[in-house]
Design an enzyme around this catalytic site. Structure first.
Site, PDB file in Angstrom:
ATOM      1  N   HIS A 163      -7.332  -3.881  -3.921  1.00 12.38           N
ATOM      2  CA  HIS A 163      -6.246  -3.367  -3.090  1.00 12.38           C
ATOM      3  C   HIS A 163      -6.170  -4.148  -1.771  1.00 12.38           C
ATOM      4  O   HIS A 163      -7.194  -4.440  -1.162  1.00 12.38           O
ATOM      5  CB  HIS A 163      -6.517  -1.890  -2.793  1.00 12.38           C
ATOM      6  CG  HIS A 163      -5.357  -1.126  -2.285  1.00 12.38           C
ATOM      7  ND1 HIS A 163      -4.432  -0.535  -3.120  1.00 12.38           N
ATOM      8  CD2 HIS A 163      -4.970  -0.840  -1.019  1.00 12.38           C
ATOM      9  CE1 HIS A 163      -3.530   0.096  -2.388  1.00 12.38           C
ATOM     10  NE2 HIS A 163      -3.827  -0.078  -1.112  1.00 12.38           N
ATOM     11  N   CYS A 213       0.851  -1.190   0.000  1.00 10.49           N
ATOM     12  CA  CYS A 213       0.000   0.000   0.000  1.00 10.49           C
ATOM     13  C   CYS A 213       0.893   1.247   0.000  1.00 10.49           C
ATOM     14  O   CYS A 213       1.675   1.439  -0.928  1.00 10.49           O
ATOM     15  CB  CYS A 213      -0.953  -0.061   1.184  1.00 10.49           C
ATOM     16  SG  CYS A 213      -2.120   1.293   1.363  1.00 10.49           S
ATOM     17  N   ASP A 263      -8.227  -2.747  -8.514  1.00 12.77           N
ATOM     18  CA  ASP A 263      -7.858  -1.866  -7.408  1.00 12.77           C
ATOM     19  C   ASP A 263      -8.676  -0.575  -7.454  1.00 12.77           C
ATOM     20  O   ASP A 263      -8.600   0.185  -8.412  1.00 12.77           O
ATOM     21  CB  ASP A 263      -6.365  -1.547  -7.487  1.00 12.77           C
ATOM     22  CG  ASP A 263      -5.810  -1.007  -6.186  1.00 12.77           C
ATOM     23  OD1 ASP A 263      -6.444  -0.124  -5.583  1.00 12.77           O
ATOM     24  OD2 ASP A 263      -4.728  -1.472  -5.767  1.00 12.77           O
TER      25      ASP A 263
END
Length: 230
Positions: A199, A120, A168
């Protein structure tokens, strides 16, 4: 397996907290594990412990220490997710990169080769570690904002692997396409896409994890570091 340590900042004026996991047997190398926006939580510590079980010294620096040391948040709890985004909005990326550089320097006291892996926010930082630090190899998972930092790509001279989720909702198709175009000609860069996942798919646990995709990505990362670090 793990313990808490402090690492001197590059200027030597402060000490940064970090989580360290050490292997039981022969040391292969070191891996710097870079957090998501949730701090050095149980998931990141589990990632570090996994690297230690594979023979690497693993260090996860607390990159929120300048705002609030010891942050541990759960992305499955809405209030904690909101708090995580609050930290993200205040985050000083350049200061964090100096902290990552300090962590790499500390790791080199024990290991000849040092890799960086991030998730991330940490995925972006892992990319920047390949452009701004002397890390021997770097891996980024779903790093948001890489498309805005492609001007630094010319500095990539060591192996970099990037993992992206095909669905995502933070990194859209246009951003992923720009990254592919911007990095595709660099022989040091390998990019993997995972269709049908969102994600955070490689989280150690929780609602975001997609087991098959996570195992595939992590297996590729382990093989990558085995080749370039240990």
């Amino acid at each position: 397996m793990g313990d808490r340590i402090e690492i001197a900042t590059l200027d030597g004026n402060d000490m940064m907290p970090a989580y360290r996991a050490q292997p039981d047997g022969t040391l292969k190398g070191a891996i710097v594990v870079i957090q998501e926006i949730f701090g050095i939580n149980a998931g990141i510590r589990e990632k570090a412990d996994r690297w230690a079980s594979l023979g690497y010294l693993a260090i996860a620096p607390d990159l929120f220490w300048r705002m609030e040391p010891g942050v541990e948040l759960d992305p499955d709890v809405p209030a904690e997710m909101e708090r995580a985004f609050g930290f993200y909005k205040q985050f000083d990326l350049d200061a964090a990169m100096r902290d990552v550089e300090a962590t790499i320097k500390a790791a080199r006291g024990d290991a000849a080769k040092v890799g960086v892996v991030g998730y991330c926010l940490g995925g972006l930082i892992a990319y920047l570690a390949a452009t701004r630090t002397d890390a021997d190899a770097s891996v980024g998972y779903y790093g948001g904002g890489i498309n805005q930092k492609l001007g630094e790509a010319h500095a990539i001279g060591k192996p970099l692997m990037l993992h992206f989720a095909g669905d995502d909702h933070f990194i859209d198709a246009a951003a992923r396409e720009a990254i592919g175009e911007g990095l595709g000609s660099n022989s040091h860069v390998t990019i993997h896409d995972y269709a049908g996942v969102d994600h955070g798919f490689a989280a150690t646990s929780g609602s975001r994890r997609v087991d098959d995709a996570a195992r595939l990505a992590d297996g590729r990362t382990e093989a990558f570091f085995a080749e370039y670090i240990g």
